[in-house]
Design a protein around this motif. Structure first.
Motif, PDB file in Angstrom:
ATOM      1  N   ASP A  45       0.797  -1.229   0.000  1.00  0.00           N
ATOM      2  CA  ASP A  45       0.000   0.000   0.000  1.00  0.00           C
ATOM      3  C   ASP A  45       0.831   1.281   0.000  1.00  0.00           C
ATOM      4  OD1 ASP A  45      -2.478  -1.285  -0.096  1.00  0.00           O
ATOM      5  OD2 ASP A  45      -2.447  -1.626   2.076  1.00  0.00           O
ATOM      6  N   ARG A  46       2.033   1.216  -0.571  1.00  0.00           N
ATOM      7  CA  ARG A  46       2.853   2.420  -0.724  1.00  0.00           C
ATOM      8  C   ARG A  46       3.461   2.433  -2.120  1.00  0.00           C
ATOM      9  NH1 ARG A  46       8.308   1.134  -0.093  1.00  0.00           N
ATOM     10  NH2 ARG A  46       8.621  -0.917   0.799  1.00  0.00           N
ATOM     11  N   LEU A  47       3.801   3.627  -2.596  1.00  0.00           N
ATOM     12  CA  LEU A  47       4.386   3.774  -3.925  1.00  0.00           C
ATOM     13  C   LEU A  47       5.888   3.517  -3.895  1.00  0.00           C
ATOM     14  CD1 LEU A  47       2.619   6.975  -5.304  1.00  0.00           C
ATOM     15  CD2 LEU A  47       2.001   4.591  -5.628  1.00  0.00           C
ATOM     16  N   VAL A  48       6.356   2.865  -4.951  1.00  0.00           N
ATOM     17  CA  VAL A  48       7.775   2.557  -5.098  1.00  0.00           C
ATOM     18  C   VAL A  48       8.221   3.007  -6.493  1.00  0.00           C
ATOM     19  CG1 VAL A  48       9.486   0.702  -5.182  1.00  0.00           C
ATOM     20  CG2 VAL A  48       7.559   0.548  -3.591  1.00  0.00           C
ATOM     21  N   PRO A  49       9.235   3.886  -6.569  1.00  0.00           N
ATOM     22  CA  PRO A  49       9.721   4.311  -7.885  1.00  0.00           C
ATOM     23  C   PRO A  49      10.586   3.230  -8.531  1.00  0.00           C
ATOM     24  CG  PRO A  49      10.959   5.416  -6.161  1.00  0.00           C
ATOM     25  CD  PRO A  49       9.914   4.572  -5.484  1.00  0.00           C
ATOM     26  N   VAL A  50      10.377   3.020  -9.831  1.00  0.00           N
ATOM     27  CA  VAL A  50      11.117   2.006 -10.589  1.00  0.00           C
ATOM     28  C   VAL A  50      11.548   2.624 -11.915  1.00  0.00           C
ATOM     29  CG1 VAL A  50      10.956  -0.235 -11.758  1.00  0.00           C
ATOM     30  CG2 VAL A  50       9.782   0.120  -9.576  1.00  0.00           C
ATOM     31  N   GLY A  51      12.821   2.490 -12.269  1.00  0.00           N
ATOM     32  CA  GLY A  51      13.298   2.973 -13.564  1.00  0.00           C
ATOM     33  C   GLY A  51      12.876   2.016 -14.662  1.00  0.00           C
ATOM     34  N   ARG A  52      12.450   2.568 -15.800  1.00  0.00           N
ATOM     35  CA  ARG A  52      12.013   1.734 -16.917  1.00  0.00           C
ATOM     36  C   ARG A  52      12.413   2.410 -18.227  1.00  0.00           C
ATOM     37  NH1 ARG A  52      10.836  -1.838 -15.333  1.00  0.00           N
ATOM     38  NH2 ARG A  52       8.703  -2.142 -14.813  1.00  0.00           N
TER      39      ARG A  52
END
Length: 175
Positions: A45-52
């Motif tokens: 239930d939390r946001l996680v930044p991911v490089g794409r």
């Protein structure tokens, strides 16, 4: 002897010995240039930044469209999910440090975390696309088909200020 020296000098100065050629075709122009975007997925239930990696240019539209494809296999193995399943690509416009995301007609009401995914991904992409917005921050307005507006800023996104897009280990978007 003087004429021979002048003739030799003229020959030396007239060319380097490589014959002139026309344009030599060497294949098609380069394609498939990729940039990296920072997408926001969900875990616990939390946001996680991911490089794409995204198709160049790495603008807001490309980042949001890539976000809507969902986490790839490697991300799913890490427990990342999305609340944006089956959401059609929205209309996006930018004006300086402001981004407008207009959800397509027929899009169902999104839960708050899904809207935050859109806001943070759009904000990160705008800050990458226009570095002048890093100092001021980015405001994103998401408008639903019924006209309901939700606004958020880059300042509310986890680790956005310190985050810089990093390529996903898969190297292929959407897997």
């Amino acid at each position: 002897m003087r004429r021979l020296m002048l003739l030799a000098a003229a020959l030396l100065l007239s060319g380097c010995g490589i014959p002139a050629t026309g344009v030599i075709e060497s294949g098609d122009p380069a394609t498939g240039v990729r940039s990296t975007a920072l997408l926001y997925f969900i875990t616990d239930d939390r946001l996680v930044p991911v490089g794409r990696e995204v198709t160049d240019p790495a603008d807001v539209r490309a980042a949001v469209e890539t976000l809507l494809t969902g986490p790839d296999m490697r991300d799913r193995l890490r427990g990342l999910t999305t609340a944006l399943s089956r959401v059609p690509a929205p209309a996006i416009s930018t004006n300086g440090a402001e981004v407008s995301v207009q959800l397509a007609a027929g899009t169902e009401s999104l839960p708050p975390i899904a809207v935050r995914q859109l806001i943070c991904t759009a904000a990160a992409a705008r800050m990458t696309d226009d570095p002048d917005t890093v100092a001021t921050g980015v405001t994103v307005v998401v408008t639903g088909p019924g006209g309901r507006r939700t606004q958020g800023t880059s300042r509310g996104c986890p680790t956005l200020a310190a985050a810089r897009p990093v390529a996903s280990p898969t190297g292929t978007p959407g897997q």
